[in-house]
Scaffold this active site. Structure first.
Site, PDB file in Angstrom:
ATOM      1  N   GLU A  66       1.225  -1.287   0.296  1.00 28.50           N
ATOM      2  CA  GLU A  66      -0.332   0.038   0.240  1.00 28.50           C
ATOM      3  C   GLU A  66       0.970   1.504  -0.553  1.00 28.50           C
ATOM      4  O   GLU A  66       2.235   1.030   0.254  1.00 28.50           O
ATOM      5  CB  GLU A  66      -0.727  -0.183   1.312  1.00 28.50           C
ATOM      6  N   ARG A  86      -6.852   1.189  12.687  1.00 33.61           N
ATOM      7  CA  ARG A  86      -5.347   2.013  12.166  1.00 33.61           C
ATOM      8  C   ARG A  86      -5.948   3.523  11.517  1.00 33.61           C
ATOM      9  O   ARG A  86      -6.735   3.321  10.948  1.00 33.61           O
ATOM     10  CB  ARG A  86      -4.865   0.229  11.876  1.00 33.61           C
ATOM     11  N   ASN A 109      -4.747   4.267   7.979  1.00 29.33           N
ATOM     12  CA  ASN A 109      -4.890   3.638   6.344  1.00 29.33           C
ATOM     13  C   ASN A 109      -4.092   4.045   4.893  1.00 29.33           C
ATOM     14  O   ASN A 109      -3.614   3.656   4.185  1.00 29.33           O
ATOM     15  CB  ASN A 109      -6.372   2.825   5.963  1.00 29.33           C
ATOM     16  N   GLU A 159     -10.766  -4.925  11.666  1.00 29.37           N
ATOM     17  CA  GLU A 159     -11.360  -6.248  11.872  1.00 29.37           C
ATOM     18  C   GLU A 159     -12.342  -6.017  10.486  1.00 29.37           C
ATOM     19  O   GLU A 159     -12.863  -7.126  10.297  1.00 29.37           O
ATOM     20  CB  GLU A 159     -11.820  -6.532  12.602  1.00 29.37           C
ATOM     21  N   GLU A 160     -12.656  -5.000   9.802  1.00 27.98           N
ATOM     22  CA  GLU A 160     -13.342  -3.971   9.210  1.00 27.98           C
ATOM     23  C   GLU A 160     -14.992  -4.732   9.540  1.00 27.98           C
ATOM     24  O   GLU A 160     -15.446  -4.852   8.217  1.00 27.98           O
ATOM     25  CB  GLU A 160     -12.638  -5.386   7.607  1.00 27.98           C
ATOM     26  N   ASN A 174     -10.632   5.383   2.751  1.00 23.69           N
ATOM     27  CA  ASN A 174      -9.079   5.650   1.643  1.00 23.69           C
ATOM     28  C   ASN A 174      -9.386   6.713   0.696  1.00 23.69           C
ATOM     29  O   ASN A 174     -10.039   7.784   1.053  1.00 23.69           O
ATOM     30  CB  ASN A 174      -9.747   4.065   0.362  1.00 23.69           C
ATOM     31  N   ASP A 188      -9.788   1.235  -3.649  1.00 25.75           N
ATOM     32  CA  ASP A 188      -9.295   1.369  -2.599  1.00 25.75           C
ATOM     33  C   ASP A 188      -8.462   2.809  -3.017  1.00 25.75           C
ATOM     34  O   ASP A 188      -8.715   4.083  -2.911  1.00 25.75           O
ATOM     35  CB  ASP A 188      -7.880   0.042  -3.002  1.00 25.75           C
TER      36      ASP A 188
END
Length: 292
Positions: free
Chosen positions: A21, A102, A104, A122-123, A150, A199
């Site tokens: 990423e 977290r 991103n 954990e989405e 994102n 994304d």
């Protein structure tokens, strides 16, 4: 026309990253991370050199600053990173009461402000938020919270921001006032079912938006009105983000991920997690140094 069916991305770094990423081009080098492996990379395409540092936790991105070092987004908050010593120094935790989150993704605007997003690790919970870091002061940007933020992506003049709700499959466009206040978000693009999830995003020199498609086997380019212009197909499913680099900022470097792929899928995608490159056919925008 930039990109297109005749463009073939090639693997330029064989890494097999779990979750590659955050690619960014600065100082004639490509910086990127492997979030899940806590790794920060620096690649010099001219020499083939690849440097790596271990972050103190999951690291989403690192951006250059006016001081010559970098600001990094780590699960435990913002850190100042020194490429000379490899040290990560805690700077600020924007979410001390959200240990399940977290940091991103992030981008710097022409004023040197860093726009950064968080996500639920954990989405499953809509606890991801967008923040603005300006001269060391970090505030909530005021947009609705989602599971996975994102982007963000910034226009050349800094007056428009694109913010991605990955699980909602929608990229939002919002105006930015001079003081950093955001306007009302408007839907820019919604990714159709079966095409993966939007994304990381970036804007090119013509004002068009490129987004990686996680689970979508490609990268897409949209014009300023949100019309699909180009799809670049990849031999791997999970493309996370591109950065424009190289001479004239015309080479698109793309990070990819092995995360979420089964053993059978990994066997079919031996290049999953590699860094790819292709001729974008259009220049990107230079990365601004952060003022923090």
């Amino acid at each position: 026309m930039p990109g297109g069916a005749d463009v073939t991305p090639e693997s330029v770094l064989s890494l097999g990253a779990t979750l590659g990423e955050g690619p960014v081009w600065t100082g004639d080098r490509l910086w990127f991370v492997d979030i899940k492996e806590h790794r920060l990379y620096r690649h010099d395409p001219a020499t083939g050199m690849l440097d790596m540092w271990h972050a103190p936790d999951q690291i989403g991105w690192a951006l250059p600053t006016e001081r010559g070092d970098m600001i990094a987004g780590v699960k435990t908050g913002l850190h100042r990173f020194s490429p000379e010593t490899g040290a990560f120094t805690p700077l600020h935790d924007p979410e001390p009461t959200r240990p399940g989150n977290r940091l991103n993704d992030a981008a710097t605007d022409p004023s040197g402000r860093i726009w950064l997003g968080s996500m639920h690790d954990e989405e499953t919970e809509a606890s991801g938020a967008l923040y603005r870091l300006d001269r060391g002061h970090c505030v909530h940007a005021g947009l609705p919270e989602v599971v996975i933020t994102n982007g963000p992506a910034i226009s050349a003049d800094g007056r428009t921001l694109w913010h991605t709700d990955t699980l909602g499959k929608t990229i939002w466009r919002v105006s930015v006032d001079e003081d950093g206040t955001l306007g009302k978000p408007e839907a820019f693009v919604t990714i159709e079912d079966g095409a993966g999830y939007p994304d990381g995003a970036v804007i090119d020199a013509e004002g068009c938006l490129w987004t990686g498609l996680f689970g979508g086997w490609g990268v897409r380019r949209y014009d300023p009105a949100g019309k699909l212009m180009v799809t670049v197909k990849f031999p791997v499913a999970n493309i996370t983000k591109i950065a424009f680099g190289g001479p004239g900022l015309c080479t698109a470097y793309a990070t990819t991920a092995r995360k979420g792929l089964s053993a059978a899928e990994l066997e079919q995608q031996p290049l999953a997690g590699d860094v790819f490159a292709f001729d974008a056919g259009v220049s990107g925008l230079p990365v601004h140094a952060a003022n923090s």
